[in-house]
Enzyme design. Structure first.
Site, short mmCIF file in Angstrom:
data_model
loop_
_atom_site.label_atom_id
_atom_site.label_comp_id
_atom_site.label_asym_id
_atom_site.label_seq_id
_atom_site.Cartn_x
_atom_site.Cartn_y
_atom_site.Cartn_z
N GLU A 210 0.83 -1.20 0.00
CA GLU A 210 0.00 0.00 0.00
C GLU A 210 0.87 1.25 0.00
O GLU A 210 1.94 1.26 0.60
CB GLU A 210 -0.92 0.01 1.24
CG GLU A 210 -1.72 -1.27 1.38
CD GLU A 210 -2.37 -1.44 2.75
OE1 GLU A 210 -2.58 -0.42 3.44
OE2 GLU A 210 -2.66 -2.58 3.13
N GLU B 269 -9.87 5.87 2.88
CA GLU B 269 -10.22 5.07 4.06
C GLU B 269 -10.15 5.96 5.29
O GLU B 269 -9.27 6.82 5.40
CB GLU B 269 -9.26 3.89 4.21
CG GLU B 269 -9.50 3.04 5.45
CD GLU B 269 -8.46 1.93 5.60
OE1 GLU B 269 -8.45 1.26 6.66
OE2 GLU B 269 -7.65 1.73 4.66
#
Length: 530
Positions: free
Chosen positions: A334, A445
């Site tokens: 990520e 997120e």
């Protein structure tokens, strides 16, 4: 310790009253050295009563290292006492701490006082008194080694490597310029003798023109100041910039052992139970592709500074390279930007990376807080503040991130903007990603800790819904995937997902300037989001 002292003094009294006056033989065969875990028993002499005695007691809370020191100090050549101890007693406090450490452990310290011929009572008592003093020191040393301050010092020493140069950033960060081969990656046992790969063997073909990315270019021809610490200097060649971990960073963490690690799983848009996707309070607004083998992904990401309601919450925008199932075997790489007061101690927008090979259980971490990612670039620091950021109805700033798998070596590389190849994740870190990814995700997120029992007001992206459009809502543009021929292509079958569209939403599109793109984000708590 009082019990130990009393027993020692009682033994000394018995020694003085009886056995200490026994005569010793003129010569006595040298005893066999006691084995590591063998209790000592004096060898009886058939003609002369034994002139040696033994003290065997438990030292509660004593450290292994201190026990070893006591044995060494009393066992010097020519001294009346020597210690027989088990291998565990010689390992030291460091070994104890690595296995969980703590007080309450019981170590046996076996003292053997061997009286030389005609040794007097005074010498025997002196031996016992020295033992009492040393045992007291052992207990004190063990207590100090287990203290919070000592544990904090050990963790800081593990995170922060010796630097050849340090640069103080305007936001208070310290950036340490560490030699490439001394970075945290080389704490990994598989990387001890690793030869750093200083450049990828292949770049993906079909890279998008980065000149449209504000942060990645400058009209003066100078290197752009894409991170705040660049205002005060740069690291020399042959070093990598690492954000220094401070004492306050560790003190904010719920656990020093878990510092720098995530506690959740990645959103699975295919789940048949949407309520499980918000498990742990994490919510998403993402675009994704699946159903093929993927060898990388790219995106240009609009950079903002969203407001965070609670210190233990965060807001991020990133891309995910995923392999395996969404169970305990998930592999993930990520990268993107995030605002995380708990991790960094402020509300600055920061570049970050993360990796895991077991769904965030025991492997992986943010940035350079554990072994794994091998950095080769001296310009960009993981975890450092991005500068500048976008403003509502004002100037817009982007960053570009590309992650791809080197077809020759198999390592996963990361590039920031058009100028900075940052480094790589060695392929051996992963199981599924050692071959390819099975899903790519892009988007935002947040952590929703539900303060006071209501939805958080922590913002995602710009804090505004997608329908507000450019300069108001946050976006990803020119999203692409790397295929099996090492070419960058627009994703096919792009899907979108969000748990609560009335809190955070996502809308995708396509045009000639931006390629495949989407707007995303939202304000969190509102009249429609409770």
């Amino acid at each position: 310790m009082a019990k130990v002292a009393a027993r020692l003094l009682l033994t000394a009294h018995l020694f003085a009253s009886g056995s200490g006056r026994r005569s010793a033989p003129k010569s006595q065969p040298r005893r066999r050295a006691a084995q590591d875990d063998e209790p000592f028993t004096p060898t009886p002499n058939p003609t002369t009563p034994p002139h040696c005695f033994k003290i065997l007691d438990s030292v509660r809370g004593g450290s292994r290292a201190a026990a070893g020191e006591v044995g060494g100090s009393l066992g010097r050549k020519g001294g009346p006492c020597r210690a027989a101890r088990s291998p565990a007693a010689a390992e030291g406090v460091r070994g104890e701490e690595e296995r969980g450490g703590g007080g309450g452990r019981e170590e046996e310290l076996r003292w053997r006082c061997e009286e030389a011929p005609h040794m007097g009572t005074t010498r025997g008592v002196a031996c016992l008194l020295v033992a009492v003093i040393c045992l007291s020191c052992a207990a004190a040393a063990a207590a100090a080694a287990r203290s919070p301050a000592a544990r904090l010092h050990r963790h800081l020493k593990r995170f922060n490597k010796p630097a050849v140069k340090s640069i103080e950033s305007p936001d208070g960060d310290i950036i340490d310029c560490v030699p490439i081969t001394h970075q945290p990656a080389f704490d990994h046992p598989y990387l001890k003798n690793h030869t750093v790969q200083m450049r990828p063997n292949y770049h993906p073909e079909g890279l998008y023109d980065e000149s449209k990315t504000n942060v990645a270019s400058t009209s003066s021809g100078d290197k752009p100041k894409v991170q705040l610490w660049h205002q005060n200097g740069r690291c020399p060649e042959g070093t990598v910039p690492i954000r220094r971990t401070k004492k306050d960073d560790l003190l904010r963490a719920s656990s020093m052992r878990r510092y720098g690690r995530k506690r959740h799983t990645t959103a699975n848009p295919m789940s048949v139970n949407p309520t499980m996707l918000n498990e742990g309070g994490h919510q998403h607004a993402i675009a994704y592709v699946q159903g093929d083998k993927y060898y990388g992904a790219k995106a240009t990401i609009n950079v903002w500074e969203p407001k965070i309601e609670q210190p233990n919450e965060f807001s991020l925008s990133q891309l995910w390279i995923l392999g395996g199932s969404f169970g305990e075997d998930l592999n993930s790489i990520e990268a993107g930007w995030q605002v995380s007061p708990d991790l960094y101690g402020d509300n600055n927008t920061r570049l970050f990376t993360y990796w895991t090979s077991d769904a965030y259980q025991a492997t992986g971490c943010y940035n350079m807080l554990c072994s794994g990612f091998v950095q080769i670039n001296s310009e960009i620091a993981m975890g450092a503040s991005i500068f500048p950021t976008s403003s509502y109805s004002g100037s817009q700033y982007d960053i570009s991130i590309l992650i791809w798998k080197d077809p020759k070596e198999g390592n996963w590389w990361m590039q920031f903007g058009k100028d900075y190849v940052l480094g790589y994740w060695p392929s051996f870190l992963f199981s599924y990603l050692a071959d390819s990814a099975s899903m790519i995700e892009w988007g935002g997120e947040v952590v929703n800790s539900q303060p006071d029992g209501v939805h958080t007001s922590t913002q995602m992206g710009s804090g505004h819904f997608p329908e507000e459009g450019f300069s108001k809502a946050s976006y990803f543009k020119n999203i692409q995937v790397v295929d099996s021929t090492n070419n960058l292509k627009a994703p096919k079958g792009l899907g979108t997902f969000t748990e609560q569209s009335n809190c955070y939403d996502v809308q995708n599109g396509n045009n000639g300037d931006w390629g495949t793109y989407f707007y995303y984000g939202g304000p969190g708590r509102s009249s429609n989001c409770q």
